[in-house]
Design a protein around this motif. Structure first.
Motif, PDB file in Angstrom:
ATOM      1  N   VAL A  35      34.955 -67.042  45.420  1.00  0.00           N
ATOM      2  CA  VAL A  35      34.189 -68.129  45.972  1.00  0.00           C
ATOM      3  C   VAL A  35      32.674 -67.726  45.551  1.00  0.00           C
ATOM      4  CG1 VAL A  35      33.071 -69.265  47.837  1.00  0.00           C
ATOM      5  CG2 VAL A  35      35.581 -68.841  47.891  1.00  0.00           C
ATOM      6  N   ARG A  36      32.431 -66.333  45.696  1.00  0.00           N
ATOM      7  CA  ARG A  36      30.883 -66.165  45.537  1.00  0.00           C
ATOM      8  C   ARG A  36      30.479 -65.601  43.919  1.00  0.00           C
ATOM      9  NH1 ARG A  36      30.440 -61.960  50.439  1.00  0.00           N
ATOM     10  NH2 ARG A  36      30.262 -63.603  52.080  1.00  0.00           N
ATOM     11  N   VAL A  37      31.626 -65.213  43.090  1.00  0.00           N
ATOM     12  CA  VAL A  37      31.436 -65.033  41.917  1.00  0.00           C
ATOM     13  C   VAL A  37      32.092 -65.866  40.808  1.00  0.00           C
ATOM     14  CG1 VAL A  37      31.188 -63.112  40.237  1.00  0.00           C
ATOM     15  CG2 VAL A  37      30.672 -62.476  42.524  1.00  0.00           C
ATOM     16  N   VAL A  38      33.490 -65.829  40.825  1.00  0.00           N
ATOM     17  CA  VAL A  38      34.280 -66.536  39.977  1.00  0.00           C
ATOM     18  C   VAL A  38      33.808 -67.946  39.606  1.00  0.00           C
ATOM     19  CG1 VAL A  38      36.594 -66.586  38.881  1.00  0.00           C
ATOM     20  CG2 VAL A  38      35.937 -64.491  40.017  1.00  0.00           C
ATOM     21  N   LYS A  39      34.188 -68.617  40.588  1.00  0.00           N
ATOM     22  CA  LYS A  39      33.956 -70.028  40.657  1.00  0.00           C
ATOM     23  C   LYS A  39      32.438 -70.549  40.342  1.00  0.00           C
ATOM     24  CE  LYS A  39      34.844 -73.932  43.653  1.00  0.00           C
ATOM     25  NZ  LYS A  39      35.060 -74.353  45.242  1.00  0.00           N
ATOM     26  N   PRO A  40      31.610 -69.930  40.686  1.00  0.00           N
ATOM     27  CA  PRO A  40      29.967 -70.227  40.181  1.00  0.00           C
ATOM     28  C   PRO A  40      29.788 -69.835  38.776  1.00  0.00           C
ATOM     29  CG  PRO A  40      30.029 -69.017  42.336  1.00  0.00           C
ATOM     30  CD  PRO A  40      31.287 -68.962  41.993  1.00  0.00           C
ATOM     31  N   LEU A  41      30.350 -68.626  38.136  1.00  0.00           N
ATOM     32  CA  LEU A  41      30.190 -68.441  36.859  1.00  0.00           C
ATOM     33  C   LEU A  41      30.982 -69.406  35.999  1.00  0.00           C
ATOM     34  CD1 LEU A  41      30.474 -64.578  36.782  1.00  0.00           C
ATOM     35  CD2 LEU A  41      28.525 -66.052  36.130  1.00  0.00           C
ATOM     36  N   ARG A  42      32.388 -69.848  36.486  1.00  0.00           N
ATOM     37  CA  ARG A  42      32.979 -70.795  35.685  1.00  0.00           C
ATOM     38  C   ARG A  42      32.405 -72.211  35.713  1.00  0.00           C
ATOM     39  NH1 ARG A  42      39.046 -69.864  38.396  1.00  0.00           N
ATOM     40  NH2 ARG A  42      39.611 -68.235  37.332  1.00  0.00           N
ATOM     41  N   GLN A  43      31.673 -72.577  36.853  1.00  0.00           N
ATOM     42  CA  GLN A  43      30.870 -73.676  36.753  1.00  0.00           C
ATOM     43  C   GLN A  43      29.703 -73.563  35.694  1.00  0.00           C
ATOM     44  OE1 GLN A  43      29.430 -74.867  40.660  1.00  0.00           O
ATOM     45  NE2 GLN A  43      28.053 -76.403  39.747  1.00  0.00           N
ATOM     46  N   LEU A  44      29.159 -72.401  35.672  1.00  0.00           N
ATOM     47  CA  LEU A  44      27.814 -72.201  34.639  1.00  0.00           C
ATOM     48  C   LEU A  44      28.638 -72.364  33.177  1.00  0.00           C
ATOM     49  CD1 LEU A  44      25.792 -69.504  36.549  1.00  0.00           C
ATOM     50  CD2 LEU A  44      25.189 -72.019  36.124  1.00  0.00           C
ATOM     51  N   GLN A  45      29.742 -71.851  32.940  1.00  0.00           N
ATOM     52  CA  GLN A  45      30.470 -71.813  31.573  1.00  0.00           C
ATOM     53  C   GLN A  45      30.841 -73.449  31.512  1.00  0.00           C
ATOM     54  OE1 GLN A  45      34.254 -70.206  31.476  1.00  0.00           O
ATOM     55  NE2 GLN A  45      34.037 -69.913  29.265  1.00  0.00           N
ATOM     56  N   ARG A  46      31.087 -74.186  32.360  1.00  0.00           N
ATOM     57  CA  ARG A  46      31.435 -75.608  32.057  1.00  0.00           C
ATOM     58  C   ARG A  46      29.975 -76.372  31.800  1.00  0.00           C
ATOM     59  NH1 ARG A  46      34.872 -75.014  36.419  1.00  0.00           N
ATOM     60  NH2 ARG A  46      33.318 -75.936  37.732  1.00  0.00           N
ATOM     61  N   GLN A  47      28.933 -75.820  32.370  1.00  0.00           N
ATOM     62  CA  GLN A  47      27.678 -76.247  32.141  1.00  0.00           C
ATOM     63  C   GLN A  47      26.911 -75.849  30.672  1.00  0.00           C
ATOM     64  OE1 GLN A  47      25.217 -75.581  35.339  1.00  0.00           O
ATOM     65  NE2 GLN A  47      26.557 -76.983  36.700  1.00  0.00           N
ATOM     66  N   GLY A  48      27.540 -75.050  30.117  1.00  0.00           N
ATOM     67  CA  GLY A  48      27.290 -74.506  28.869  1.00  0.00           C
ATOM     68  C   GLY A  48      25.897 -73.416  29.068  1.00  0.00           C
ATOM     69  N   VAL A  49      25.782 -72.898  30.019  1.00  0.00           N
ATOM     70  CA  VAL A  49      24.722 -71.721  30.612  1.00  0.00           C
ATOM     71  C   VAL A  49      25.377 -70.570  29.895  1.00  0.00           C
ATOM     72  CG1 VAL A  49      23.593 -70.657  32.330  1.00  0.00           C
ATOM     73  CG2 VAL A  49      23.879 -73.022  32.438  1.00  0.00           C
ATOM     74  N   VAL A  50      26.764 -70.295  30.078  1.00  0.00           N
ATOM     75  CA  VAL A  50      27.252 -69.063  29.815  1.00  0.00           C
ATOM     76  C   VAL A  50      28.545 -69.495  28.740  1.00  0.00           C
ATOM     77  CG1 VAL A  50      29.071 -67.080  30.439  1.00  0.00           C
ATOM     78  CG2 VAL A  50      27.173 -68.079  31.852  1.00  0.00           C
ATOM     79  N   GLU A  51      28.249 -68.843  27.503  1.00  0.00           N
ATOM     80  CA  GLU A  51      29.142 -69.067  26.589  1.00  0.00           C
ATOM     81  C   GLU A  51      30.681 -68.806  26.642  1.00  0.00           C
ATOM     82  OE1 GLU A  51      29.542 -68.874  21.581  1.00  0.00           O
ATOM     83  OE2 GLU A  51      28.645 -67.027  22.904  1.00  0.00           O
ATOM     84  N   LYS A  52      30.962 -67.408  27.248  1.00  0.00           N
ATOM     85  CA  LYS A  52      32.275 -66.921  27.459  1.00  0.00           C
ATOM     86  C   LYS A  52      32.349 -66.085  28.298  1.00  0.00           C
ATOM     87  CE  LYS A  52      35.957 -64.805  24.722  1.00  0.00           C
ATOM     88  NZ  LYS A  52      36.373 -64.128  23.496  1.00  0.00           N
ATOM     89  N   LEU A  53      33.521 -66.034  29.295  1.00  0.00           N
ATOM     90  CA  LEU A  53      33.809 -65.298  30.287  1.00  0.00           C
ATOM     91  C   LEU A  53      35.150 -64.392  30.011  1.00  0.00           C
ATOM     92  CD1 LEU A  53      33.032 -67.467  33.612  1.00  0.00           C
ATOM     93  CD2 LEU A  53      31.470 -65.809  32.735  1.00  0.00           C
ATOM     94  N   GLN A  54      34.900 -63.364  30.431  1.00  0.00           N
ATOM     95  CA  GLN A  54      36.094 -62.323  30.521  1.00  0.00           C
ATOM     96  C   GLN A  54      36.391 -62.122  31.817  1.00  0.00           C
ATOM     97  OE1 GLN A  54      37.980 -61.507  27.843  1.00  0.00           O
ATOM     98  NE2 GLN A  54      39.586 -60.525  29.225  1.00  0.00           N
ATOM     99  N   GLU A  55      37.777 -62.502  32.287  1.00  0.00           N
ATOM    100  CA  GLU A  55      38.098 -62.138  33.679  1.00  0.00           C
ATOM    101  C   GLU A  55      39.214 -61.284  33.701  1.00  0.00           C
ATOM    102  OE1 GLU A  55      39.355 -65.589  35.887  1.00  0.00           O
ATOM    103  OE2 GLU A  55      37.607 -66.929  35.285  1.00  0.00           O
ATOM    104  N   ILE A  56      38.836 -60.156  34.642  1.00  0.00           N
ATOM    105  CA  ILE A  56      39.753 -59.049  34.413  1.00  0.00           C
ATOM    106  C   ILE A  56      40.652 -59.229  35.731  1.00  0.00           C
ATOM    107  CG2 ILE A  56      39.840 -56.296  34.746  1.00  0.00           C
ATOM    108  CD1 ILE A  56      36.877 -57.066  33.651  1.00  0.00           C
ATOM    109  N   THR A  76      18.392 -72.462  29.858  1.00  0.00           N
ATOM    110  CA  THR A  76      17.802 -73.829  29.885  1.00  0.00           C
ATOM    111  C   THR A  76      19.008 -74.853  29.835  1.00  0.00           C
ATOM    112  OG1 THR A  76      17.980 -73.928  27.396  1.00  0.00           O
ATOM    113  CG2 THR A  76      16.061 -72.975  28.168  1.00  0.00           C
ATOM    114  N   LYS A  77      20.078 -74.631  29.896  1.00  0.00           N
ATOM    115  CA  LYS A  77      21.108 -75.861  30.048  1.00  0.00           C
ATOM    116  C   LYS A  77      21.626 -75.857  31.773  1.00  0.00           C
ATOM    117  CE  LYS A  77      23.048 -75.225  25.568  1.00  0.00           C
ATOM    118  NZ  LYS A  77      24.126 -75.073  24.672  1.00  0.00           N
ATOM    119  N   VAL A  78      20.748 -75.401  32.332  1.00  0.00           N
ATOM    120  CA  VAL A  78      21.159 -75.508  33.889  1.00  0.00           C
ATOM    121  C   VAL A  78      20.738 -76.977  34.048  1.00  0.00           C
ATOM    122  CG1 VAL A  78      20.555 -74.850  36.294  1.00  0.00           C
ATOM    123  CG2 VAL A  78      20.777 -73.272  34.230  1.00  0.00           C
TER     124      VAL A  78
END
Length: 81
Positions: A35-56, A76-78
């Motif tokens: 809830v605190r980390v994975v979900k928000p980072l996935r949302q930022l990825q969908r918004q184009g803020v983060v290009e690629k996430l590696q989930e372990i 800047t894509k937020v």
């Protein structure tokens, strides 16, 4: 009581150079980590803020126990809400 905006928290951490997050080994913390980390980072990825996430994942291959940004970051894509 208002829920914290975890996307904003992750953006602050990204802004100071953080690129890796790891959960504690207890099962109770696995959901909180999601809830605190994975979900928000996935949302930022969908918004184009983060290009690629590696989930372990844990040995059960379902529960994320760590997340690393392995691509470019463009704060800047937020999206304005």
């Amino acid at each position: 009581m208002l829920e914290p905006d975890y996307c904003k928290v992750r953006l602050v951490e990204i802004g100071i150079g953080r690129r890796f997050w790891q959960s504690n080994p207890s099962a109770e913390n696995a959901h909180a980590f999601y809830v605190r980390v994975v979900k928000p980072l996935r949302q930022l990825q969908r918004q184009g803020v983060v290009e690629k996430l590696q989930e372990i994942t844990a040995p059960d291959e379902r529960t994320p126990i760590g997340v690393e940004i392995s691509g470019k970051v463009d704060v800047t894509k937020v999206s304005k809400q």
